[in-house]
Design a protein around this motif. Sequence first.
Motif, PDB file in Angstrom:
ATOM      1  N   ALA A  70      85.750  21.698 -17.458  1.00 56.97           N
ATOM      2  CA  ALA A  70      85.179  22.008 -18.790  1.00 56.97           C
ATOM      3  C   ALA A  70      84.502  23.303 -18.733  1.00 56.97           C
ATOM      4  O   ALA A  70      84.481  23.984 -19.536  1.00 56.97           O
ATOM      5  CB  ALA A  70      84.550  20.767 -19.451  1.00 56.97           C
ATOM      6  N   ARG A  71      83.524  23.300 -17.867  1.00 56.52           N
ATOM      7  CA  ARG A  71      82.915  24.614 -17.690  1.00 56.52           C
ATOM      8  C   ARG A  71      83.414  25.959 -17.475  1.00 56.52           C
ATOM      9  O   ARG A  71      83.441  26.954 -18.045  1.00 56.52           O
ATOM     10  CB  ARG A  71      81.716  24.393 -16.707  1.00 56.52           C
ATOM     11  N   ILE A  72      84.831  25.805 -16.785  1.00 54.64           N
ATOM     12  CA  ILE A  72      85.482  27.060 -16.779  1.00 54.64           C
ATOM     13  C   ILE A  72      86.070  27.270 -17.953  1.00 54.64           C
ATOM     14  O   ILE A  72      86.511  28.444 -18.532  1.00 54.64           O
ATOM     15  CB  ILE A  72      86.673  26.796 -15.662  1.00 54.64           C
ATOM     16  N   LYS A 292      83.348  48.872 -11.036  1.00 54.72           N
ATOM     17  CA  LYS A 292      83.240  47.743 -10.195  1.00 54.72           C
ATOM     18  C   LYS A 292      82.387  46.900 -10.047  1.00 54.72           C
ATOM     19  O   LYS A 292      81.137  47.198 -10.470  1.00 54.72           O
ATOM     20  CB  LYS A 292      83.499  48.487  -8.683  1.00 54.72           C
ATOM     21  N   TYR A 293      82.415  45.639  -9.633  1.00 53.48           N
ATOM     22  CA  TYR A 293      81.515  44.646  -9.394  1.00 53.48           C
ATOM     23  C   TYR A 293      81.787  43.876  -8.103  1.00 53.48           C
ATOM     24  O   TYR A 293      82.891  43.887  -7.723  1.00 53.48           O
ATOM     25  CB  TYR A 293      80.849  43.859 -10.476  1.00 53.48           C
ATOM     26  N   GLU A 294      80.775  43.214  -7.507  1.00 58.08           N
ATOM     27  CA  GLU A 294      81.132  42.427  -6.249  1.00 58.08           C
ATOM     28  C   GLU A 294      81.335  41.031  -6.391  1.00 58.08           C
ATOM     29  O   GLU A 294      80.405  40.519  -7.032  1.00 58.08           O
ATOM     30  CB  GLU A 294      80.051  42.728  -5.288  1.00 58.08           C
ATOM     31  N   PHE A 295      82.442  40.492  -6.088  1.00 57.14           N
ATOM     32  CA  PHE A 295      82.615  38.855  -6.535  1.00 57.14           C
ATOM     33  C   PHE A 295      81.868  38.078  -5.560  1.00 57.14           C
ATOM     34  O   PHE A 295      81.547  37.205  -5.948  1.00 57.14           O
ATOM     35  CB  PHE A 295      84.098  38.701  -6.529  1.00 57.14           C
ATOM     36  N   ARG A 296      81.420  38.776  -4.517  1.00 55.11           N
ATOM     37  CA  ARG A 296      80.524  37.924  -3.508  1.00 55.11           C
ATOM     38  C   ARG A 296      79.306  37.588  -4.132  1.00 55.11           C
ATOM     39  O   ARG A 296      78.589  36.381  -3.671  1.00 55.11           O
ATOM     40  CB  ARG A 296      80.473  38.647  -2.221  1.00 55.11           C
ATOM     41  N   VAL A 413      72.822  35.688 -12.983  1.00 56.04           N
ATOM     42  CA  VAL A 413      74.247  35.510 -13.455  1.00 56.04           C
ATOM     43  C   VAL A 413      74.710  36.699 -14.475  1.00 56.04           C
ATOM     44  O   VAL A 413      75.733  37.375 -14.508  1.00 56.04           O
ATOM     45  CB  VAL A 413      74.624  34.247 -14.188  1.00 56.04           C
ATOM     46  N   PRO A 414      73.849  36.910 -15.628  1.00 55.82           N
ATOM     47  CA  PRO A 414      74.179  37.753 -16.625  1.00 55.82           C
ATOM     48  C   PRO A 414      74.223  39.471 -16.185  1.00 55.82           C
ATOM     49  O   PRO A 414      74.575  40.141 -16.933  1.00 55.82           O
ATOM     50  CB  PRO A 414      73.324  37.665 -17.740  1.00 55.82           C
ATOM     51  N   LEU A 415      73.640  39.493 -14.967  1.00 58.04           N
ATOM     52  CA  LEU A 415      73.575  40.757 -14.658  1.00 58.04           C
ATOM     53  C   LEU A 415      74.687  41.327 -13.622  1.00 58.04           C
ATOM     54  O   LEU A 415      74.768  42.217 -12.937  1.00 58.04           O
ATOM     55  CB  LEU A 415      72.160  41.109 -13.818  1.00 58.04           C
ATOM     56  N   ILE A 416      75.880  40.762 -13.420  1.00 56.28           N
ATOM     57  CA  ILE A 416      76.795  41.234 -12.692  1.00 56.28           C
ATOM     58  C   ILE A 416      77.893  41.731 -13.331  1.00 56.28           C
ATOM     59  O   ILE A 416      78.254  42.780 -13.256  1.00 56.28           O
ATOM     60  CB  ILE A 416      77.687  39.681 -12.068  1.00 56.28           C
ATOM     61  N   LYS A 417      78.427  41.209 -14.614  1.00 56.36           N
ATOM     62  CA  LYS A 417      79.413  42.000 -15.597  1.00 56.36           C
ATOM     63  C   LYS A 417      79.389  41.355 -16.758  1.00 56.36           C
ATOM     64  O   LYS A 417      79.691  40.176 -17.195  1.00 56.36           O
ATOM     65  CB  LYS A 417      80.695  41.756 -15.029  1.00 56.36           C
ATOM     66  N   ARG A 418      78.917  42.093 -17.785  1.00 54.17           N
ATOM     67  CA  ARG A 418      78.636  41.624 -19.137  1.00 54.17           C
ATOM     68  C   ARG A 418      79.749  40.985 -19.916  1.00 54.17           C
ATOM     69  O   ARG A 418      79.891  40.025 -20.190  1.00 54.17           O
ATOM     70  CB  ARG A 418      78.004  42.668 -20.140  1.00 54.17           C
ATOM     71  N   ARG A 419      80.845  41.487 -19.962  1.00 48.70           N
ATOM     72  CA  ARG A 419      82.075  40.904 -20.649  1.00 48.70           C
ATOM     73  C   ARG A 419      82.603  39.691 -19.895  1.00 48.70           C
ATOM     74  O   ARG A 419      83.219  38.831 -20.550  1.00 48.70           O
ATOM     75  CB  ARG A 419      83.075  42.073 -21.122  1.00 48.70           C
ATOM     76  N   LEU A 420      82.250  39.401 -18.714  1.00 50.60           N
ATOM     77  CA  LEU A 420      82.619  38.544 -18.040  1.00 50.60           C
ATOM     78  C   LEU A 420      81.507  37.090 -18.023  1.00 50.60           C
ATOM     79  O   LEU A 420      81.761  36.441 -17.007  1.00 50.60           O
ATOM     80  CB  LEU A 420      83.155  38.531 -16.614  1.00 50.60           C
ATOM     81  N   THR A 421      80.648  37.289 -18.427  1.00 51.00           N
ATOM     82  CA  THR A 421      79.244  36.369 -18.341  1.00 51.00           C
ATOM     83  C   THR A 421      79.756  34.940 -18.463  1.00 51.00           C
ATOM     84  O   THR A 421      79.212  34.025 -17.898  1.00 51.00           O
ATOM     85  CB  THR A 421      78.004  36.935 -19.177  1.00 51.00           C
ATOM     86  N   GLY A 422      80.600  34.502 -19.799  1.00 51.24           N
ATOM     87  CA  GLY A 422      80.858  33.499 -19.882  1.00 51.24           C
ATOM     88  C   GLY A 422      81.619  32.659 -18.934  1.00 51.24           C
ATOM     89  O   GLY A 422      81.225  31.748 -18.413  1.00 51.24           O
ATOM     90  N   GLN A 423      82.726  33.658 -18.214  1.00 48.90           N
ATOM     91  CA  GLN A 423      83.569  33.253 -17.365  1.00 48.90           C
ATOM     92  C   GLN A 423      82.817  32.760 -15.852  1.00 48.90           C
ATOM     93  O   GLN A 423      82.720  32.148 -15.024  1.00 48.90           O
ATOM     94  CB  GLN A 423      84.644  34.051 -16.934  1.00 48.90           C
ATOM     95  N   ILE A 424      81.679  33.904 -15.627  1.00 48.95           N
ATOM     96  CA  ILE A 424      80.817  33.832 -14.469  1.00 48.95           C
ATOM     97  C   ILE A 424      80.099  32.459 -14.574  1.00 48.95           C
ATOM     98  O   ILE A 424      79.762  31.766 -13.542  1.00 48.95           O
ATOM     99  CB  ILE A 424      80.199  35.141 -14.251  1.00 48.95           C
ATOM    100  N   ALA A 425      79.316  32.306 -15.819  1.00 46.76           N
ATOM    101  CA  ALA A 425      78.215  31.205 -15.799  1.00 46.76           C
ATOM    102  C   ALA A 425      79.275  30.111 -15.881  1.00 46.76           C
ATOM    103  O   ALA A 425      78.859  28.920 -15.234  1.00 46.76           O
ATOM    104  CB  ALA A 425      77.754  31.342 -17.174  1.00 46.76           C
ATOM    105  N   GLY A 426      80.552  29.844 -16.431  1.00 52.72           N
ATOM    106  CA  GLY A 426      81.279  28.926 -16.326  1.00 52.72           C
ATOM    107  C   GLY A 426      81.637  28.281 -14.713  1.00 52.72           C
ATOM    108  O   GLY A 426      81.370  27.230 -14.675  1.00 52.72           O
ATOM    109  N   MET A 427      82.213  29.517 -14.069  1.00 57.14           N
ATOM    110  CA  MET A 427      82.353  29.159 -12.614  1.00 57.14           C
ATOM    111  C   MET A 427      81.115  28.456 -11.931  1.00 57.14           C
ATOM    112  O   MET A 427      80.800  27.576 -11.318  1.00 57.14           O
ATOM    113  CB  MET A 427      82.876  30.115 -11.839  1.00 57.14           C
TER     114      MET A 427
END
Length: 492
Positions: A70-72, A292-296, A413-427
Amino acid sequence: MSNSSSSGLNLLSFSGKTKVLHLTWFAFFLSFAVWFNHAPLMASIRDTFGLSDQEVKTLLILNVALTIPARIVIGMLVDQFGPRLVYALLLVISGVLCLLFATADSFETLALFRFLLGFVGAGFVIGIRLISEWFPAKQLGVAEGIYGGWGNFGSAAAALSLPSIALLFGGPEGWRYAVGLTGVIAMAYAFVFYRSVRNTPKGSTYFKPKKAGAMEVTSYGDLALYIFMKAPLLAALALLAWKLGPANLSVLSFGVTTAIYAVLAGLYAYQVFYILKINLPALKKPIADIHKYEFRQVAVLDLAYLVTFGSELAVVSMLPLFFMDTFEMSAVAAGAVGASFAFMNLLARPVGGLFSDKFGRKKMLVLLLGGLSFGYFGMSQIDATWFLPLAVVMTMTCSFFVQAGEGAVFAAVPLIKRRLTGQIAGMVGAYGNIGGVTFLTVLSFVSPQIFFLVIAAAAVLTLVITQLFMREPAGTMAEVLPDGTVQMIEVA
């Protein structure tokens, strides 16, 4: 979000960004109260249905299982459709499910609606994106900490109030009215939230992913790591199926369990296919360094949230019953004492975010993971010979490091990639639920003391990984406006 800095955070105000913060943490507060309304009433539910010890533990595990996917999904929906609509819909749906749980007439029905209620746990992800739209980087940690900490207090509020509300309604099934009441309140607040909140400040752009369905990565190495980190999300559900299957509780037949395994394997294969479909064409072209951003960074925060929020999920679920059985307390008293773990959310999570803003995201996360490991080691020593107030102090001390650690995770979390914040927070949030499922499964096989030791060991391992691989957010991140203009957003 505007890049302009703000002079201060006035929590007594109810306008602008502070109004959004208050409205959003209260939405999360209600979602958490609904999600954990069963925990302080579990003794009454157990008596009503004559549940066995394993059936009780099954309900606890089921409650945190659906939140993983659900979070994803909610993270993707938030990035695409905005927090305002998605949060309102989540509160309405969870309220309906809450009423259905309150009217259940068998263990099977209880189990079904407790499983479905895991959906409400995805609400956390929505507010993370919303708050990041309204607050600048230098205030983001404390704002996210207030959102998460005050919202998480919903579980403590449920533990403190619902046993008394159940007694007020009277009878052995007063728990049904207490549970149902939380659902009605959540549905009513959904309309208040929708009418009162905007996705962004006026004039700001709400950045959306270029493509929906999978997270965008910016290197082949990150692509491989992303695919690898997807596996535990489905493995946790496979673990749940195994626990409910013929090898353990026999709630599911061999055929059903095998079918679940096959479906989960198919889902993973489909996800890998979709991740490759989204990312391979983009990776064939040169990607500018500013994009670019680092997925690690995401992977490290996944693991940190697994041991912080994951352990909180597990401990909040079992603590009232643990105190009741260890110290022979009443349900009301055990609920109040058990709430001491979540009570620290009010202070600790904002402090974790605030200190991360001031002293560095990585440094604070490492320190707090160390404190968390010592805290759980201390809790592993609690037994009936302990002086009760000392046990409560030990619990609250451990809880401080747990909640502050959560605040430190979502300060980054919100400082990695703004437009992906929901997906990053979800994961990241989903990994918290992986921790909840995993630790509760461990609890079903071992004593509470061993359960606490397992969490402490996991925290030490995560501390080492964080120290080795996490990078302190610095400089700016780039996002592209609809007209093609590049906007730089400060992350330090």
